[in-house]
Design a protein around this motif. Structure first.
Motif, short mmCIF file in Angstrom:
data_model
loop_
_atom_site.label_atom_id
_atom_site.label_comp_id
_atom_site.label_asym_id
_atom_site.label_seq_id
_atom_site.Cartn_x
_atom_site.Cartn_y
_atom_site.Cartn_z
N GLN A 207 -49.55 -55.65 39.99
CA GLN A 207 -49.01 -54.42 40.53
C GLN A 207 -49.81 -53.21 40.02
O GLN A 207 -50.57 -53.28 39.06
CB GLN A 207 -47.54 -54.26 40.13
CG GLN A 207 -46.59 -55.16 40.91
CD GLN A 207 -45.14 -54.83 40.61
OE1 GLN A 207 -44.63 -55.15 39.54
NE2 GLN A 207 -44.46 -54.21 41.55
N HIS A 208 -49.58 -52.08 40.68
CA HIS A 208 -50.20 -50.82 40.31
C HIS A 208 -49.14 -49.99 39.58
O HIS A 208 -48.12 -49.63 40.18
CB HIS A 208 -50.72 -50.10 41.54
CG HIS A 208 -51.70 -50.92 42.32
ND1 HIS A 208 -51.29 -51.91 43.20
CD2 HIS A 208 -53.06 -50.94 42.32
CE1 HIS A 208 -52.36 -52.48 43.72
NE2 HIS A 208 -53.44 -51.92 43.22
N VAL A 209 -49.36 -49.72 38.32
CA VAL A 209 -48.37 -49.05 37.48
C VAL A 209 -48.66 -47.56 37.43
O VAL A 209 -49.78 -47.14 37.11
CB VAL A 209 -48.37 -49.65 36.06
CG1 VAL A 209 -47.58 -48.78 35.11
CG2 VAL A 209 -47.80 -51.07 36.10
N ALA A 210 -47.65 -46.75 37.76
CA ALA A 210 -47.82 -45.30 37.82
C ALA A 210 -46.86 -44.60 36.86
O ALA A 210 -45.73 -45.06 36.68
CB ALA A 210 -47.59 -44.80 39.24
N MET A 211 -47.33 -43.50 36.28
CA MET A 211 -46.49 -42.75 35.34
C MET A 211 -46.97 -41.31 35.22
O MET A 211 -48.14 -41.01 35.46
CB MET A 211 -46.52 -43.42 33.96
CG MET A 211 -47.88 -43.41 33.29
SD MET A 211 -47.90 -44.38 31.76
CE MET A 211 -47.85 -46.05 32.44
N LEU A 212 -46.03 -40.42 34.88
CA LEU A 212 -46.35 -39.04 34.54
C LEU A 212 -46.77 -39.00 33.07
O LEU A 212 -46.13 -39.62 32.22
CB LEU A 212 -45.12 -38.15 34.76
CG LEU A 212 -44.69 -37.97 36.22
CD1 LEU A 212 -43.24 -37.53 36.31
CD2 LEU A 212 -45.58 -36.92 36.90
N VAL A 213 -47.83 -38.26 32.76
CA VAL A 213 -48.39 -38.33 31.41
C VAL A 213 -48.64 -36.96 30.78
O VAL A 213 -49.38 -36.86 29.81
CB VAL A 213 -49.71 -39.13 31.40
CG1 VAL A 213 -49.48 -40.58 31.83
CG2 VAL A 213 -50.76 -38.48 32.30
N ASP A 214 -48.06 -35.90 31.32
CA ASP A 214 -48.48 -34.56 30.92
C ASP A 214 -47.50 -33.81 30.04
O ASP A 214 -47.65 -32.60 29.84
CB ASP A 214 -48.77 -33.72 32.17
CG ASP A 214 -47.56 -33.59 33.08
OD1 ASP A 214 -46.67 -34.47 33.05
OD2 ASP A 214 -47.49 -32.61 33.84
N GLN A 215 -46.49 -34.47 29.48
CA GLN A 215 -45.55 -33.78 28.62
C GLN A 215 -45.79 -34.12 27.15
O GLN A 215 -46.35 -35.16 26.82
CB GLN A 215 -44.11 -34.11 29.01
CG GLN A 215 -43.72 -33.49 30.35
CD GLN A 215 -42.24 -33.62 30.63
OE1 GLN A 215 -41.67 -34.70 30.54
NE2 GLN A 215 -41.60 -32.53 30.99
#
Length: 310
Positions: A207-215
């Motif tokens: 699978q393609h794992v996505a996440m927010l990383v800017d905090q």
């Protein structure tokens, strides 16, 4: 006497907390449901006006202004205020669009000129490679533009995606939001102790794992962001140590006339140490540098309202 008064206040506050959360939860769920009955564009305009009006009265407005002054010391006070007004406008529009998540993604491959979303040719090429190469991938995003839309785009165009998300603290709001997100957002993995294991397993399954990383993350790795030291969540780089795969960034920028542009970055090469192993801090710096470049292009569309530097 003072101690007794403080203890009494604490007990009253603790006793009232469930009632307060229930009221806030009911109000939030009711607002989300009611918003679905109105025209999404007109509602987004209205929510944008409301947040531009209310935002300057909130504590977060000062945080945003301080952040902008630190990031752009060369900008005039008037320019800072213009950016900050745009931040509040963008946040309000996201709230309105969230209520319409099940149909807000509007891109017709046969008639792209009639679509609400525009996608440049290079992004088409990169996306096709991700979808067809048979490999897993790590995809990072930031709180820029409408940060809920990339997950919709992935599923709408056939990308098998697992999305890391943070649950709201209020249970009723969490249930309502999860139902909305689950419609067309792929596999949802809530942040928590077992999230890294689930995300690593998703990668192993292709699978393609996505996440927010800017905090900011207390205990995260040190990176430089707009010339100042801060801390970033190292989860993406740690996952890369377990399952080596391509890294790409995704952003969906707000354009005039209620349109969006979806963009995939070129592959971000990880940083390695002398032994060839993935360098956690170096790789997160590479990712953070991409995000900083995005924000410099569209500062009014990034969420400056949290304390990115401590």
């Amino acid at each position: 006497m003072n101690r007794l008064l403080l203890r009494t206040r604490a007990r009253v506050r603790d006793a009232a907390k469930p009632l307060t959360e229930a009221a806030v939860g009911a109000l939030t769920v009711g607002l989300l449901r009611a918003t679905r009955y109105f025209d999404p564009i007109k509602t987004a305009n209205f929510f944008g006006r409301v947040t531009r009006l209310i935002g300057p009265r909130l504590r977060e407005d000062r945080i945003g202004r301080d952040n902008l002054k630190a990031a752009f010391p060369e900008k005039s006070p008037e320019a800072i205020e213009t950016i900050l007004a745009g931040v509040w406008d963008n946040l309000g529009r996201i709230g309105a669009e969230f209520a319409h998540l099940d149909h807000v993604w509007d891109y017709d491959t046969d008639h792209p000129e009639q679509s609400r979303v525009e996608i440049e040719q290079r992004t088409h090429e990169l996306f096709a490679r991700l979808r067809l190469d048979g490999k897993p991938a790590l995809i990072f995003a930031s709180h820029l533009g409408n940060w809920e839309l990339p997950a919709l785009a992935a599923v709408a165009h056939g990308l098998d995606a697992a999305i890391l998300y943070r649950r709201p603290n209020i249970e009723s709001v969490d249930r309502a939001i999860e139902r909305m997100r689950a419609v067309k957002m792929g596999t949802l993995i809530p942040a928590g102790r077992d999230a890294p294991l689930k995300l690593a397993e998703a990668l192993r399954q292709g699978q393609h794992v996505a996440m927010l990383v800017d905090q900011y993350l207390t205990g995260g790795v040190e990176v430089s962001f707009f010339g100042r030291k801060t801390r970033a969540n190292p989860m993406l780089a740690r996952l890369l140590r377990q399952v080596e795969c391509p890294i790409h960034g995704v952003r969906i920028i707000r354009l005039p006339n209620h349109r969006f542009r979806a963009e995939l970055s070129e592959e971000v090469k990880p940083v390695r140490d002398a032994s060839g192993q993935i360098d956690i801090a170096g790789t997160m710096q590479a990712v953070t540098t991409v995000i900083e470049g995005w924000i410099r292009e569209y500062p009014e569309q990034w969420l400056w309202l949290h304390r990115r530097w401590r």
